[in-house]
Design an enzyme around this catalytic site. Structure first.
Site, PDB file in Angstrom:
ATOM      1  N   PRO A 189      13.502  33.993  71.159  1.00 43.99           N
ATOM      2  CG  PRO A 189      14.902  34.356  69.352  1.00 43.99           C
ATOM      3  CD  PRO A 189      13.524  33.895  69.703  1.00 43.99           C
ATOM      4  CD  GLU A 190      13.305  34.876  77.610  1.00 44.90           C
ATOM      5  OE1 GLU A 190      13.449  35.674  78.544  1.00 44.90           O
ATOM      6  OE2 GLU A 190      12.960  33.686  77.781  1.00 44.90           O
ATOM      7  CE  LYS A 239       9.959  38.344  74.654  1.00 42.56           C
ATOM      8  NZ  LYS A 239       8.935  37.291  74.790  1.00 42.56           N
ATOM      9  CG  ASN A 289       7.869  30.600  79.338  1.00 38.43           C
ATOM     10  OD1 ASN A 289       7.087  31.131  80.129  1.00 38.43           O
ATOM     11  ND2 ASN A 289       7.957  29.292  79.202  1.00 38.43           N
ATOM     12  NE  ARG A 329       5.765  30.814  75.587  1.00 37.39           N
ATOM     13  CZ  ARG A 329       6.667  31.764  75.358  1.00 37.39           C
ATOM     14  NH1 ARG A 329       6.308  33.037  75.253  1.00 37.39           N
ATOM     15  NH2 ARG A 329       7.941  31.453  75.234  1.00 37.39           N
TER      16      ARG A 329
END
Length: 265
Positions: free
Chosen positions: A2-3, A53, A170, A249
């Site tokens: 989760p961002e 975050k 990401n 990533r």
């Protein structure tokens, strides 16, 4: 993972049901140190906020709970007696207040700390400016990106560094770079201040738009997760590659819209 926009929405969803209410019961379980959450029972919740975050729940006795959801964690809110949508064994933290039960599932990080030491916390104290904050300091974010230790870092890796600017992950790394037509492989040192300012501004705009009450979250994605599909801007096939050394990533980009750097291969 989760961002910042997801945590912002999570905090907004929990806030009306928790803030101003007294904790009647609390329990925690799971791997790692278990917070002594009994210390918050009988105390009022004064704030529910996102920071990068992280999600922070603050109490009137000067304590706060920090959760970091990493890849699989999530917060749920239920009515008392309502059936949970996940097994109780996956609950890392349960907070009960009059009229609501807040459950944090699968989060690898759940800790109880004193609010006064937040600035000294090994994670919270090192965070860069929060992109979701109304007081976001873009100049400070650019200053941190310009630190010598990041000069040779690819811009894709630098945007994910929460010590430079907090909240971007990401998904929005990829979408920001595509929106501004910047190669993910160009180094921070090869970008001028105007380019960095545009990237920071675009990242903030995309996250805020995703977190807006009318948004369904994330919204349409132009490159993220679209490897092998046509670029919505020029039709070139979207490429992808693992990028980064500390925590690799997947980077998605358009080879035409985001041409490779000529002097920073």
């Amino acid at each position: 993972m989760p961002e910042g926009d997801t945590l912002f929405r999570t905090a907004a969803g929990l806030r009306p049901h928790l803030v101003g209410r007294t904790v009647t019961a609390a329990r925690s379980a799971g791997p790692g140190p278990v917070p002594q959450v009994a210390r918050i029972v009988g105390h009022e919740i004064t704030a529910v906020e996102s920071l990068g975050k992280n999600l922070l729940i603050r109490f009137d006795n000067g304590l706060e709970i920090r959760t970091h959801l990493r890849m699989n964690g999530s917060w749920h809110r239920y009515r008392p007696g309502e059936r949970w949508r996940r097994p109780a064994g996956r609950a890392r933290l349960v907070l009960e207040v009059p009229g609501a039960v807040a459950v944090c599932f699968d989060a690898p990080v759940v800790e109880l700390l004193e609010q006064r030491v937040e600035a000294l916390h090994p994670s919270l104290g090192r965070l860069g400016p929060d992109l979701m904050s109304p007081d976001f300091d873009a100049d400070e974010a650019i200053r941190r990106l310009r630190e010598p230790s990041r000069a040779a870092m690819s811009i894709a890796e630098a945007l994910l560094d929460q010590r430079a600017l907090a909240g971007i992950g990401n998904i929005w790394k990829n979408e920001t770079l595509w929106t501004d037509r910047v190669s993910p492989f160009v180094t921070v040192g090869a970008l001028d201040d105007a380019s960095l300012a545009r990237l920071v501004g675009t990242a903030r705009r995309l996250l805020l738009a995703s977190a807006a009450p009318t948004s369904r979250g994330f919204g349409p994605r132009s490159v993220y997760g679209r490897s092998g599909r046509p670029c919505p801007r020029c039709g070139t096939v979207i490429a992808s590659v693992q990028q980064g050394t500390e925590l690799p990533r997947t980077t998605y980009w358009c080879p035409t819209c985001q041409p490779p750097p000529t002097s920073n291969a």
